[in-house]
Design a protein around this motif. Sequence first.
Motif, PDB file in Angstrom:
ATOM      1  N   ARG A  76      26.418  44.248  31.471  1.00 32.94           N
ATOM      2  CA  ARG A  76      27.543  43.524  32.071  1.00 32.94           C
ATOM      3  C   ARG A  76      28.787  44.375  31.937  1.00 32.94           C
ATOM      4  O   ARG A  76      28.999  45.016  30.917  1.00 32.94           O
ATOM      5  CB  ARG A  76      27.712  42.196  31.331  1.00 32.94           C
ATOM      6  N   PHE A  77      29.637  44.385  32.960  1.00 34.77           N
ATOM      7  CA  PHE A  77      30.883  45.141  32.887  1.00 34.77           C
ATOM      8  C   PHE A  77      32.000  44.402  33.603  1.00 34.77           C
ATOM      9  O   PHE A  77      31.750  43.546  34.454  1.00 34.77           O
ATOM     10  CB  PHE A  77      30.715  46.555  33.452  1.00 34.77           C
ATOM     11  N   LYS A  78      33.218  44.730  33.226  1.00 38.72           N
ATOM     12  CA  LYS A  78      34.410  44.133  33.835  1.00 38.72           C
ATOM     13  C   LYS A  78      34.771  44.948  35.067  1.00 38.72           C
ATOM     14  O   LYS A  78      35.076  46.127  34.969  1.00 38.72           O
ATOM     15  CB  LYS A  78      35.565  44.126  32.825  1.00 38.72           C
ATOM     16  N   SER A  79      34.729  44.331  36.223  1.00 41.15           N
ATOM     17  CA  SER A  79      35.013  45.019  37.473  1.00 41.15           C
ATOM     18  C   SER A  79      36.470  44.845  37.896  1.00 41.15           C
ATOM     19  O   SER A  79      37.127  45.797  38.272  1.00 41.15           O
ATOM     20  CB  SER A  79      34.086  44.500  38.578  1.00 41.15           C
ATOM     21  N   HIS A  80      36.952  43.630  37.853  1.00 37.11           N
ATOM     22  CA  HIS A  80      38.315  43.336  38.315  1.00 37.11           C
ATOM     23  C   HIS A  80      39.098  42.588  37.245  1.00 37.11           C
ATOM     24  O   HIS A  80      38.547  41.808  36.489  1.00 37.11           O
ATOM     25  CB  HIS A  80      38.277  42.495  39.587  1.00 37.11           C
ATOM     26  N   SER A  81      40.396  42.844  37.211  1.00 37.07           N
ATOM     27  CA  SER A  81      41.327  42.157  36.312  1.00 37.07           C
ATOM     28  C   SER A  81      42.391  41.482  37.153  1.00 37.07           C
ATOM     29  O   SER A  81      42.651  41.896  38.286  1.00 37.07           O
ATOM     30  CB  SER A  81      41.987  43.159  35.368  1.00 37.07           C
ATOM     31  N   PRO A  82      43.049  40.464  36.610  1.00 38.43           N
ATOM     32  CA  PRO A  82      44.127  39.833  37.382  1.00 38.43           C
ATOM     33  C   PRO A  82      45.238  40.843  37.647  1.00 38.43           C
ATOM     34  O   PRO A  82      45.494  41.729  36.826  1.00 38.43           O
ATOM     35  CB  PRO A  82      44.616  38.693  36.501  1.00 38.43           C
ATOM     36  N   ALA A  83      45.859  40.727  38.806  1.00 40.15           N
ATOM     37  CA  ALA A  83      46.946  41.635  39.180  1.00 40.15           C
ATOM     38  C   ALA A  83      47.990  40.861  39.965  1.00 40.15           C
ATOM     39  O   ALA A  83      47.743  39.737  40.410  1.00 40.15           O
ATOM     40  CB  ALA A  83      46.395  42.792  40.013  1.00 40.15           C
ATOM     41  N   LEU A  84      49.120  41.466  40.147  1.00 40.05           N
ATOM     42  CA  LEU A  84      50.209  40.850  40.892  1.00 40.05           C
ATOM     43  C   LEU A  84      50.390  41.604  42.207  1.00 40.05           C
ATOM     44  O   LEU A  84      50.483  42.832  42.221  1.00 40.05           O
ATOM     45  CB  LEU A  84      51.504  40.888  40.078  1.00 40.05           C
ATOM     46  N   ASP A  85      50.414  40.871  43.313  1.00 39.93           N
ATOM     47  CA  ASP A  85      50.709  41.464  44.612  1.00 39.93           C
ATOM     48  C   ASP A  85      52.222  41.577  44.718  1.00 39.93           C
ATOM     49  O   ASP A  85      52.919  40.567  44.834  1.00 39.93           O
ATOM     50  CB  ASP A  85      50.150  40.591  45.732  1.00 39.93           C
ATOM     51  N   PRO A  86      52.792  42.798  44.664  1.00 33.75           N
ATOM     52  CA  PRO A  86      54.249  42.955  44.641  1.00 33.75           C
ATOM     53  C   PRO A  86      54.931  42.530  45.938  1.00 33.75           C
ATOM     54  O   PRO A  86      56.097  42.124  45.921  1.00 33.75           O
ATOM     55  CB  PRO A  86      54.459  44.450  44.386  1.00 33.75           C
ATOM     56  N   LEU A  87      54.235  42.589  47.054  1.00 33.43           N
ATOM     57  CA  LEU A  87      54.849  42.205  48.325  1.00 33.43           C
ATOM     58  C   LEU A  87      54.958  40.697  48.489  1.00 33.43           C
ATOM     59  O   LEU A  87      55.921  40.197  49.065  1.00 33.43           O
ATOM     60  CB  LEU A  87      54.065  42.801  49.494  1.00 33.43           C
ATOM     61  N   LYS A  88      53.974  39.973  48.005  1.00 32.46           N
ATOM     62  CA  LYS A  88      53.965  38.513  48.156  1.00 32.46           C
ATOM     63  C   LYS A  88      54.304  37.773  46.877  1.00 32.46           C
ATOM     64  O   LYS A  88      54.376  36.549  46.877  1.00 32.46           O
ATOM     65  CB  LYS A  88      52.593  38.065  48.659  1.00 32.46           C
ATOM     66  N   SER A  89      54.460  38.506  45.774  1.00 32.63           N
ATOM     67  CA  SER A  89      54.724  37.911  44.458  1.00 32.63           C
ATOM     68  C   SER A  89      53.695  36.845  44.096  1.00 32.63           C
ATOM     69  O   SER A  89      54.018  35.790  43.573  1.00 32.63           O
ATOM     70  CB  SER A  89      56.132  37.327  44.394  1.00 32.63           C
ATOM     71  N   LEU A  90      52.453  37.139  44.395  1.00 36.68           N
ATOM     72  CA  LEU A  90      51.356  36.230  44.079  1.00 36.68           C
ATOM     73  C   LEU A  90      50.382  36.914  43.143  1.00 36.68           C
ATOM     74  O   LEU A  90      50.169  38.123  43.232  1.00 36.68           O
ATOM     75  CB  LEU A  90      50.591  35.838  45.350  1.00 36.68           C
ATOM     76  N   GLU A  91      49.774  36.116  42.274  1.00 35.73           N
ATOM     77  CA  GLU A  91      48.749  36.668  41.387  1.00 35.73           C
ATOM     78  C   GLU A  91      47.428  36.770  42.143  1.00 35.73           C
ATOM     79  O   GLU A  91      47.030  35.854  42.852  1.00 35.73           O
ATOM     80  CB  GLU A  91      48.563  35.796  40.150  1.00 35.73           C
ATOM     81  N   ILE A  92      46.768  37.908  42.008  1.00 34.06           N
ATOM     82  CA  ILE A  92      45.455  38.125  42.602  1.00 34.06           C
ATOM     83  C   ILE A  92      44.426  37.847  41.520  1.00 34.06           C
ATOM     84  O   ILE A  92      44.425  38.495  40.479  1.00 34.06           O
ATOM     85  CB  ILE A  92      45.317  39.567  43.124  1.00 34.06           C
TER      86      ILE A  92
END
Length: 131
Positions: A76-92
Amino acid sequence: KGPGPDLNSTGKSTANSSEADHSWTSILSVPQDEKGGIITAVEFDESGDTLAMGDKSGHVSLFQKSNNGGYRNAFRFKSHSPALDPLKSLEIEERINMIKFVRGRSSGMYVLTTNDKVIKLWRVQRKRSHM
């Protein structure tokens, strides 16, 4: 209805009492997962020998077909982490939306994973042991 016995939500057979009781277990949950182990993507490779599952916490679990016909957890591995979309100011969210096995030119297995914004290509290979 399929050819096998009907199963209720507890995993017990609803067939009449003259038949043997059947029970089932699921590999489609990850108990140690911080987001409840919710599976969000599933994919088999071309041969059907490898199963990849992505979950809500951004992890990918790979399972190898075992000799008894089931699948065993390979890793098992970590593929994606939460991030912030700087253009829309939304959390991905880190949730895995799709997994695909990709054939490469070299030996090894390639796995493509996506969340809402990012696509990643992973080369997966067996770790060699040195004795």
